[in-house]
Write a protein that holds these residues in place. Structure first.
Motif, PDB file in Angstrom:
ATOM      1  N   LEU A   1       0.921  -1.085  -0.144  1.00 57.30           N
ATOM      2  CA  LEU A   1      -0.122   0.029   0.063  1.00 57.30           C
ATOM      3  C   LEU A   1       0.742   1.135  -0.094  1.00 57.30           C
ATOM      4  CD1 LEU A   1      -2.668   1.359   0.306  1.00 57.30           C
ATOM      5  CD2 LEU A   1      -2.647   1.155   2.705  1.00 57.30           C
ATOM      6  N   GLY A   2       1.842   1.349   0.742  1.00 57.15           N
ATOM      7  CA  GLY A   2       2.592   2.472   1.079  1.00 57.15           C
ATOM      8  C   GLY A   2       3.530   2.558  -0.395  1.00 57.15           C
ATOM      9  N   GLU A   3       4.136   1.592  -0.888  1.00 60.28           N
ATOM     10  CA  GLU A   3       4.685   1.606  -2.134  1.00 60.28           C
ATOM     11  C   GLU A   3       3.867   1.982  -3.653  1.00 60.28           C
ATOM     12  OE1 GLU A   3       7.694  -2.163  -1.573  1.00 60.28           O
ATOM     13  OE2 GLU A   3       6.196  -2.318  -3.181  1.00 60.28           O
ATOM     14  N   TYR A   4       2.699   1.642  -3.505  1.00 61.07           N
ATOM     15  CA  TYR A   4       1.642   2.080  -4.414  1.00 61.07           C
ATOM     16  C   TYR A   4       1.366   3.749  -4.259  1.00 61.07           C
ATOM     17  CZ  TYR A   4      -2.890   2.826  -6.880  1.00 61.07           C
ATOM     18  OH  TYR A   4      -4.082   3.448  -7.601  1.00 61.07           O
ATOM     19  N   MET A   5       1.008   4.216  -3.076  1.00 62.72           N
ATOM     20  CA  MET A   5       0.588   5.395  -2.732  1.00 62.72           C
ATOM     21  C   MET A   5       1.777   6.536  -2.733  1.00 62.72           C
ATOM     22  SD  MET A   5      -2.460   5.199  -2.209  1.00 62.72           S
ATOM     23  CE  MET A   5      -2.714   6.835  -1.682  1.00 62.72           C
ATOM     24  N   THR A   6       3.168   6.108  -2.891  1.00 64.04           N
ATOM     25  CA  THR A   6       4.158   6.912  -3.239  1.00 64.04           C
ATOM     26  C   THR A   6       4.764   6.690  -4.471  1.00 64.04           C
ATOM     27  OG1 THR A   6       5.741   5.390  -2.003  1.00 64.04           O
ATOM     28  CG2 THR A   6       4.831   7.099  -0.784  1.00 64.04           C
ATOM     29  N   GLU A   7       4.348   5.801  -5.273  1.00 62.88           N
ATOM     30  CA  GLU A   7       4.646   5.914  -6.569  1.00 62.88           C
ATOM     31  C   GLU A   7       4.515   6.984  -7.634  1.00 62.88           C
ATOM     32  OE1 GLU A   7       6.537   3.602  -9.412  1.00 62.88           O
ATOM     33  OE2 GLU A   7       5.522   2.355  -8.073  1.00 62.88           O
ATOM     34  N   PRO A   8       5.643   7.479  -8.299  1.00 63.94           N
ATOM     35  CA  PRO A   8       5.453   8.866  -8.878  1.00 63.94           C
ATOM     36  C   PRO A   8       4.782   8.583 -10.239  1.00 63.94           C
ATOM     37  CG  PRO A   8       7.755   8.116  -8.359  1.00 63.94           C
ATOM     38  CD  PRO A   8       7.062   7.150  -8.054  1.00 63.94           C
ATOM     39  N   LYS A   9       3.989   9.669 -10.524  1.00 65.86           N
ATOM     40  CA  LYS A   9       3.188   9.412 -11.947  1.00 65.86           C
ATOM     41  C   LYS A   9       4.104   9.005 -13.085  1.00 65.86           C
ATOM     42  CE  LYS A   9      -0.447  12.584 -10.114  1.00 65.86           C
ATOM     43  NZ  LYS A   9      -1.332  13.913 -10.685  1.00 65.86           N
ATOM     44  N   PRO A  10       3.537   8.249 -14.125  1.00 66.67           N
ATOM     45  CA  PRO A  10       4.253   8.156 -15.385  1.00 66.67           C
ATOM     46  C   PRO A  10       5.119   9.003 -15.730  1.00 66.67           C
ATOM     47  CG  PRO A  10       1.978   7.142 -15.198  1.00 66.67           C
ATOM     48  CD  PRO A  10       2.166   7.999 -14.200  1.00 66.67           C
ATOM     49  N   SER A  11       4.652  10.344 -15.635  1.00 65.73           N
ATOM     50  CA  SER A  11       5.254  11.398 -16.555  1.00 65.73           C
ATOM     51  C   SER A  11       6.387  12.051 -15.578  1.00 65.73           C
ATOM     52  CB  SER A  11       4.535  12.632 -16.662  1.00 65.73           C
ATOM     53  OG  SER A  11       3.652  12.966 -15.543  1.00 65.73           O
ATOM     54  N   VAL A  12       6.679  11.591 -14.447  1.00 71.39           N
ATOM     55  CA  VAL A  12       7.770  12.187 -13.487  1.00 71.39           C
ATOM     56  C   VAL A  12       8.976  11.112 -13.550  1.00 71.39           C
ATOM     57  CG1 VAL A  12       8.387  12.292 -11.119  1.00 71.39           C
ATOM     58  CG2 VAL A  12       5.986  13.081 -11.985  1.00 71.39           C
ATOM     59  N   TRP A  13      10.178  11.983 -13.636  1.00 73.78           N
ATOM     60  CA  TRP A  13      11.595  11.291 -13.449  1.00 73.78           C
ATOM     61  C   TRP A  13      12.213  12.303 -12.918  1.00 73.78           C
ATOM     62  CZ3 TRP A  13       9.650  12.344 -18.770  1.00 73.78           C
ATOM     63  CH2 TRP A  13      10.317  13.533 -19.406  1.00 73.78           C
ATOM     64  N   PHE A  14      13.455  11.698 -12.396  1.00 76.98           N
ATOM     65  CA  PHE A  14      14.323  12.594 -11.497  1.00 76.98           C
ATOM     66  C   PHE A  14      15.773  12.549 -12.532  1.00 76.98           C
ATOM     67  CE2 PHE A  14      11.339  10.762  -8.693  1.00 76.98           C
ATOM     68  CZ  PHE A  14      11.035  11.826  -7.839  1.00 76.98           C
ATOM     69  N   ASP A  15      16.311  13.649 -12.103  1.00 79.73           N
ATOM     70  CA  ASP A  15      17.657  13.764 -12.744  1.00 79.73           C
ATOM     71  C   ASP A  15      18.673  13.489 -11.659  1.00 79.73           C
ATOM     72  OD1 ASP A  15      16.657  14.876 -14.969  1.00 79.73           O
ATOM     73  OD2 ASP A  15      16.393  17.007 -13.934  1.00 79.73           O
ATOM     74  N   GLU A  16      19.667  12.774 -12.006  1.00 79.92           N
ATOM     75  CA  GLU A  16      20.831  12.649 -11.043  1.00 79.92           C
ATOM     76  C   GLU A  16      21.485  13.777 -10.405  1.00 79.92           C
ATOM     77  OE1 GLU A  16      23.471   9.895 -12.599  1.00 79.92           O
ATOM     78  OE2 GLU A  16      22.081   8.228 -12.816  1.00 79.92           O
ATOM     79  N   ALA A  17      22.106  13.676  -9.281  1.00 79.03           N
ATOM     80  CA  ALA A  17      22.512  14.653  -8.373  1.00 79.03           C
ATOM     81  C   ALA A  17      23.806  15.324  -9.117  1.00 79.03           C
ATOM     82  CB  ALA A  17      22.943  14.416  -6.963  1.00 79.03           C
ATOM     83  N   ALA A  18      23.786  16.625  -9.265  1.00 75.81           N
ATOM     84  CA  ALA A  18      24.937  17.364 -10.071  1.00 75.81           C
ATOM     85  C   ALA A  18      26.297  17.275  -9.075  1.00 75.81           C
ATOM     86  CB  ALA A  18      24.522  18.708 -10.199  1.00 75.81           C
ATOM     87  N   ASP A  19      26.186  17.211  -7.633  1.00 80.04           N
ATOM     88  CA  ASP A  19      26.886  17.281  -6.663  1.00 80.04           C
ATOM     89  C   ASP A  19      26.983  16.125  -6.143  1.00 80.04           C
ATOM     90  OD1 ASP A  19      27.649  20.038  -7.270  1.00 80.04           O
ATOM     91  OD2 ASP A  19      25.876  20.456  -6.050  1.00 80.04           O
ATOM     92  N   GLU A  20      28.410  15.719  -5.504  1.00 78.91           N
ATOM     93  CA  GLU A  20      28.292  14.167  -4.686  1.00 78.91           C
ATOM     94  C   GLU A  20      28.021  14.698  -3.139  1.00 78.91           C
ATOM     95  OE1 GLU A  20      32.216  12.809  -4.853  1.00 78.91           O
ATOM     96  OE2 GLU A  20      32.511  12.708  -6.883  1.00 78.91           O
TER      97      GLU A  20
END
Length: 404
Positions: free
Chosen positions: A298-317
């Motif tokens: 249930l928690g995994e489902y409720m926090t699943e980002p929408k299909p149009s959402v993606w993340f950029d990798e961090a620019a800094d370490e």
């Protein structure tokens, strides 16, 4: 947030009072919920968002021959001229792309994050709207600029018009009517029929003011949708457990397959075997037996980002030393969805067992959307490593201490 403190946002009610009196019960009109409010995005910035492939947008035009709808992305040149009446641009999930919109959404977190969905912006020329309709979820309608006339009613006849690209009520019967100016807000519970029409209005400079309405929408999963999603995830959860490698020296657990050594020859091969039906029923019951597994999916489902959402990798370490020394803070990315229960922390569709001091710290991160340096320095080694992984994935960012 102090849920017992009265807020102008809620017409002087506290969040606790609002939830008891109005939430999912009756509308609330709030004059000057946000006094002096100014649009968070200009018209040009909104049109630019609508042209992005990462943003869900729709163009709705009302013409003499009927309604027309076009899905985005929508290039600015594809939009009707501003002089043309009765057209509307809807842009979803603006809070994921604009920091001001994200901050505005935080004011409504007296409702659980599991229910809070997004901020949609509606731009309309005079006469523009989407027709009389009802939503299956709660909504706050904040007038950001210009003027819009709302007609609302407890609609009994929910039949829809045929042959139109929108879900428009066939026999709308309004009971109340309000004109909202900039800063005014209207709350409507689910299935409360409403029709909003943009009206011409002048700005303080004497120019025509854009009619922009911000819709703070809430997520309301259906029983069938939730059951189907959770059962599918539980099945995958159990399959992962069956196929997992066992510790050294122990035999791995074989998948629990249907077997029928007692099956007799049949003259009715198309008939479903009763034993197979019983096996299927037991499989479902077994999947639901583990409360931790159900809570996990249930928690995994409720926090699943929408299909149009993606993340950029961090620019800094990730700087673990700065975190340990109290020389850095962390802040969740606006696109990150993070929640928790008594045994888990959930973030962007993933779950982690959590207990002890680190669990309390992670819950504070989820509730506050960030951790100050003095809080972060209390994190244990495993929690710091996890935060570092989330940082590298772009789910949160590391910041220097706020200046006093």
């Amino acid at each position: 947030m102090d849920v017992n403190q009265s807020l102008a946002l809620l017409a002087g009610l506290s969040p606790a009072q609002f939830m008891r009196r109005h939430w999912q019960k009756k509308p609330l009109l709030v004059r000057q919920a946000l006094p002096g409010f100014q649009p968070l995005l200009s018209r040009a910035a909104l049109f630019k968002l609508a042209a992005s492939e990462q943003v869900e947008s729709r163009l709705i035009v009302q013409q003499a021959k009927g309604w027309r709808m076009k899905q985005g992305p929508l290039a600015p040149r594809s939009l009707p001229p501003l002089s043309q009446k009765a057209w509307t641009l809807l842009v979803q999930g603006v809070d994921l792309h604009d920091a001001g919109a994200h901050e505005l959404l935080q004011q409504f977190r007296f409702v659980p994050d599991a229910r809070l969905d997004d901020l949609m912006v509606s731009f309309a020329t005079p006469g523009g709207g989407v027709g009389p309709h009802f939503d299956s979820y709660d909504v706050f309608l904040l007038q950001a600029s210009g003027r819009r006339r709302w007609k609302i009613g407890r609609q009994k006849d929910l039949s829809l018009q045929e042959g139109v690209p929108l879900k428009i009520l066939q026999n709308f019967e309004p009971e109340q009517e309000f004109v909202l100016e900039a800063g005014d807000m209207l709350y409507l519970p689910p299935r409360y029929a409403h029709d909003g029409i943009a009206e011409a209005a002048a700005s303080g400079e004497g120019k025509t003011a854009d009619c922009m309405t911000y819709s703070i929408g809430f997520r309301s999963p259906g029983r069938g949708e939730l059951a189907a999603e959770l059962l599918q995830r539980l099945a995958e959860f159990n399959e992962d457990g069956d196929g997992a490698e066992a510790p050294a020296g122990r035999a791995s657990k074989a998948p629990d397959m249907y077997r029928d050594p007692g099956q007799e020859a049949t003259a009715t091969p198309a008939a479903l075997p009763a034993d197979l039906a019983a096996f299927a029923s037991q499989a479902v019951q077994d999947a639901l037996k583990d409360p931790l597994a159900l809570a996990c999916v249930l928690g995994e489902y409720m926090t699943e980002p929408k299909p149009s959402v993606w993340f950029d990798e961090a620019a800094d370490e990730w700087d673990a030393d700065a975190a340990k020394a109290g020389r850095a803070a962390v802040r969740l990315d606006a696109r990150t969805r993070m929640m928790y229960d008594a045994d888990h922390v959930f973030i962007n569709g993933e779950s982690y067992r959590a207990k002890g001091a680190d669990a309390k710290l992670m819950r504070r991160l989820a509730d506050g959307r960030g951790l100050a340096p003095h809080e972060l320095r209390k994190a244990g080694a495993s929690a710091l490593a996890l935060l570092g992984d989330w940082h590298d994935a772009g789910w949160l960012r590391q910041e220097p201490p706020a200046k006093s």
